[in-house]
Design a protein around this motif. Structure first.
Motif, PDB file in Angstrom:
ATOM      1  N   MET A  90      31.646  48.218  42.074  1.00 33.49           N
ATOM      2  CA  MET A  90      31.892  47.983  40.651  1.00 33.49           C
ATOM      3  C   MET A  90      31.076  48.939  39.793  1.00 33.49           C
ATOM      4  N   LEU A  91      29.813  49.134  40.146  1.00 35.56           N
ATOM      5  CA  LEU A  91      28.964  50.053  39.389  1.00 35.56           C
ATOM      6  C   LEU A  91      29.491  51.480  39.465  1.00 35.56           C
ATOM      7  N   LEU A  92      29.921  51.895  40.652  1.00 34.79           N
ATOM      8  CA  LEU A  92      30.422  53.252  40.842  1.00 34.79           C
ATOM      9  C   LEU A  92      31.734  53.468  40.097  1.00 34.79           C
ATOM     10  N   VAL A  93      32.631  52.492  40.195  1.00 34.72           N
ATOM     11  CA  VAL A  93      33.942  52.613  39.542  1.00 34.72           C
ATOM     12  C   VAL A  93      33.788  52.666  38.027  1.00 34.72           C
ATOM     13  N   ILE A  94      32.960  51.789  37.474  1.00 34.62           N
ATOM     14  CA  ILE A  94      32.747  51.767  36.018  1.00 34.62           C
ATOM     15  C   ILE A  94      32.100  53.061  35.548  1.00 34.62           C
ATOM     16  N   ARG A  95      31.193  53.576  36.361  1.00 36.91           N
ATOM     17  CA  ARG A  95      30.523  54.837  36.008  1.00 36.91           C
ATOM     18  C   ARG A  95      31.479  56.021  36.081  1.00 36.91           C
ATOM     19  N   ALA A  96      32.358  56.029  37.091  1.00 33.79           N
ATOM     20  CA  ALA A  96      33.198  57.199  37.354  1.00 33.79           C
ATOM     21  C   ALA A  96      34.435  57.267  36.468  1.00 33.79           C
ATOM     22  N   ASP A  97      34.980  56.117  36.075  1.00 35.47           N
ATOM     23  CA  ASP A  97      36.237  56.089  35.321  1.00 35.47           C
ATOM     24  C   ASP A  97      35.948  55.991  33.823  1.00 35.47           C
ATOM     25  N   SER A  98      36.335  57.011  33.090  1.00 33.74           N
ATOM     26  CA  SER A  98      36.079  57.040  31.641  1.00 33.74           C
ATOM     27  C   SER A  98      36.847  55.955  30.896  1.00 33.74           C
ATOM     28  N   HIS A  99      37.976  55.480  31.484  1.00 34.78           N
ATOM     29  CA  HIS A  99      38.752  54.418  30.844  1.00 34.78           C
ATOM     30  C   HIS A  99      37.990  53.091  30.818  1.00 34.78           C
ATOM     31  N   LEU A 100      36.977  52.974  31.655  1.00 34.83           N
ATOM     32  CA  LEU A 100      36.200  51.742  31.729  1.00 34.83           C
ATOM     33  C   LEU A 100      34.896  51.823  30.938  1.00 34.83           C
ATOM     34  N   HIS A 101      34.741  52.880  30.153  1.00 32.10           N
ATOM     35  CA  HIS A 101      33.538  53.016  29.325  1.00 32.10           C
ATOM     36  C   HIS A 101      33.726  52.262  28.011  1.00 32.10           C
ATOM     37  N   THR A 102      33.866  50.960  28.142  1.00 31.14           N
ATOM     38  CA  THR A 102      34.062  50.067  27.001  1.00 31.14           C
ATOM     39  C   THR A 102      33.002  48.977  27.051  1.00 31.14           C
ATOM     40  N   PRO A 103      32.796  48.232  25.942  1.00 40.37           N
ATOM     41  CA  PRO A 103      31.782  47.168  25.957  1.00 40.37           C
ATOM     42  C   PRO A 103      31.963  46.154  27.080  1.00 40.37           C
ATOM     43  N   MET A 104      33.223  45.768  27.356  1.00 41.35           N
ATOM     44  CA  MET A 104      33.472  44.771  28.393  1.00 41.35           C
ATOM     45  C   MET A 104      32.932  45.230  29.742  1.00 41.35           C
ATOM     46  N   TYR A 105      33.195  46.467  30.103  1.00 41.53           N
ATOM     47  CA  TYR A 105      32.766  46.976  31.407  1.00 41.53           C
ATOM     48  C   TYR A 105      31.299  47.402  31.392  1.00 41.53           C
ATOM     49  N   PHE A 106      30.776  47.688  30.225  1.00 39.34           N
ATOM     50  CA  PHE A 106      29.343  47.923  30.096  1.00 39.34           C
ATOM     51  C   PHE A 106      28.576  46.657  30.478  1.00 39.34           C
ATOM     52  N   PHE A 107      29.025  45.512  29.965  1.00 32.34           N
ATOM     53  CA  PHE A 107      28.397  44.239  30.314  1.00 32.34           C
ATOM     54  C   PHE A 107      28.658  43.886  31.778  1.00 32.34           C
ATOM     55  N   LEU A 108      29.856  44.201  32.263  1.00 37.04           N
ATOM     56  CA  LEU A 108      30.192  43.913  33.658  1.00 37.04           C
ATOM     57  C   LEU A 108      29.302  44.706  34.613  1.00 37.04           C
ATOM     58  N   SER A 109      28.972  45.935  34.252  1.00 32.80           N
ATOM     59  CA  SER A 109      28.088  46.737  35.101  1.00 32.80           C
ATOM     60  C   SER A 109      26.699  46.103  35.192  1.00 32.80           C
ATOM     61  N   HIS A 110      26.223  45.543  34.076  1.00 35.11           N
ATOM     62  CA  HIS A 110      24.929  44.860  34.106  1.00 35.11           C
ATOM     63  C   HIS A 110      25.013  43.561  34.904  1.00 35.11           C
ATOM     64  N   LEU A 111      26.155  42.884  34.840  1.00 42.48           N
ATOM     65  CA  LEU A 111      26.356  41.684  35.648  1.00 42.48           C
ATOM     66  C   LEU A 111      26.312  42.028  37.140  1.00 42.48           C
ATOM     67  N   SER A 112      26.942  43.137  37.518  1.00 48.36           N
ATOM     68  CA  SER A 112      26.936  43.571  38.918  1.00 48.36           C
ATOM     69  C   SER A 112      25.525  43.928  39.368  1.00 48.36           C
ATOM     70  N   PHE A 113      24.771  44.593  38.493  1.00 41.34           N
ATOM     71  CA  PHE A 113      23.386  44.934  38.831  1.00 41.34           C
ATOM     72  C   PHE A 113      22.544  43.668  39.019  1.00 41.34           C
ATOM     73  N   LEU A 114      22.742  42.687  38.147  1.00 40.43           N
ATOM     74  CA  LEU A 114      22.005  41.432  38.262  1.00 40.43           C
ATOM     75  C   LEU A 114      22.377  40.687  39.538  1.00 40.43           C
ATOM     76  N   ASP A 115      23.657  40.722  39.912  1.00 36.31           N
ATOM     77  CA  ASP A 115      24.088  40.078  41.150  1.00 36.31           C
ATOM     78  C   ASP A 115      23.456  40.744  42.367  1.00 36.31           C
ATOM     79  N   LEU A 116      23.346  42.070  42.321  1.00 31.11           N
ATOM     80  CA  LEU A 116      22.656  42.786  43.390  1.00 31.11           C
ATOM     81  C   LEU A 116      21.204  42.328  43.504  1.00 31.11           C
ATOM     82  N   CYS A 117      20.544  42.237  42.368  1.00 33.41           N
ATOM     83  CA  CYS A 117      19.131  41.838  42.351  1.00 33.41           C
ATOM     84  C   CYS A 117      18.952  40.396  42.808  1.00 33.41           C
ATOM     85  N   LEU A 118      19.773  39.487  42.275  1.00 34.77           N
ATOM     86  CA  LEU A 118      19.641  38.070  42.597  1.00 34.77           C
ATOM     87  C   LEU A 118      19.840  37.827  44.085  1.00 34.77           C
TER      88      LEU A 118
END
Length: 310
Positions: free
Chosen positions: A45-73
């Motif tokens: 999820m982090l890689l896809v959101i980072r690589a695809d410019s179409h996903l550079h929106t607020p929704m996917y910005f928050f989703l990337s942080h959710l994925s990072f938190l899930d990794l940490c948790l």
């Protein structure tokens, strides 16, 4: 008030999920696969959101942080659990136990705030589509994420700093696979009334402070969707928030029940802990990738690009 004439405990014994060696082997294989799926899914999820410019929106910005938190948790609890499943000695020092409790607190707490922010993002997108760009500008998105981390950190510090003042003696057995603040209270031989009150109040404030914006956002979303005349329009509007709503249900129904229910060492406590700290981090990437056309398209695009780049 600490009891007199007692030997201070320096380490705890984690009982884990089972004491049966055969069951422990099966659990090791199960949770190893879950952890690998969690790592791969959230990194994807982090890689896809980072690589695809179409996903550079607020929704996917928050989703990337959710994925990072899930990794940490997941990484805070599962590796230790896997090690203990194969080990005869399942001890953990008091300091390490408090450190694990702190990181569970901050990651799970921050995730609750991020989920609340994501609900507001869906409210802005569905209820105010013409003003969405103004309501969810880049600076505000960054401030909301930083605020989520700040509130999660403050909540963790308050509870863990109080926990460091507890004295542990006599009993040193934790009926759990990881260290969580509620599991430490029965082991303390000092007065924990302040700890209990602070944990209860902070959990309630955190719960209502994050869940109320989610409920109010979805109430407005439902009213807006019901006013859409076409069936296809309703389905499209609902599909944009169904993944988030599924994630909220999985997380909130287990995390807050775990911290609000009295600690008794019952199987329900283990189930709730496994649900919010192990299962939910694995399911979130699947929920968002299976229910989201944009993510599925981005994954396919990335899949076709990677072989060509070798």
């Amino acid at each position: 008030m600490a009891l007199g004439n007692h030997s201070t405990i320096t380490e705890f014994l984690l009982l884990g999920l089972s004491t049966n060696p055969q069951v422990q082997t099966l659990l090791f294989v199960l949770f190893l696969n879950i952890y690998l799926l969690t790592i791969l899914g959230n990194l994807m999820m982090l890689l896809v959101i980072r690589a695809d410019s179409h996903l550079h929106t607020p929704m996917y910005f928050f989703l990337s942080h959710l994925s990072f938190l899930d990794l940490c948790l997941s990484s805070v609890t599962v590796p230790r659990m896997l090690r203990d499943l194969l080990s005869e000695i399942k001890t953990i020092s008091v300091r390490s136990c408090l450190a694990q409790s702190f990181f569970v607190f901050i990651t799970a707490g921050t995730e609750g705030f991020v989920l609340s922010v994501m609900a507001y993002d869906r409210y802005a997108a569905i209820c105010h589509p013409l003003h969405y760009g103004q309501m969810m500008r880049k600076e505000l998105c960054m401030q909301l994420v930083l605020g989520s981390w700040g509130l999660g950190l403050s909540n963790a510090l308050i509870n863990i700093l109080l926990a460091t003042n507890m004295d542990f003696c006599e009993s040193h057995i934790i009926s759990h696979y990881s260290c969580e603040v509620p599991s430490l209270f029965p082991l303390s031989c000092s007065d924990i009334s302040t700890n209990l009150i602070v944990l209860f109040c902070s959990t309630l404030l955190h719960g209502f402070g994050t869940f109320f914006p989610i409920i109010s956002s979805y109430a407005c979303i439902v009213f807006t969707i019901l006013r859409i005349s076409s069936t296809s329009g309703r389905k499209k509007a609902f599909s944009t928030c169904s993944s988030h709503l599924t994630t909220v249900i999985f997380f909130y129904c287990s995390a807050f029940l775990r911290y609000l229910m009295p600690t008794s060492g019952s199987p329900r406590e283990l189930i709730f802990s496994v649900q919010y700290s192990v299962i939910t981090p694995m399911l979130n990437p699947l929920i968002y990738s299976l229910k989201n056309k944009e993510v599925k398209t981005a994954v396919r695009t990335l899949g076709t690009y990677l072989p060509c780049s070798r």
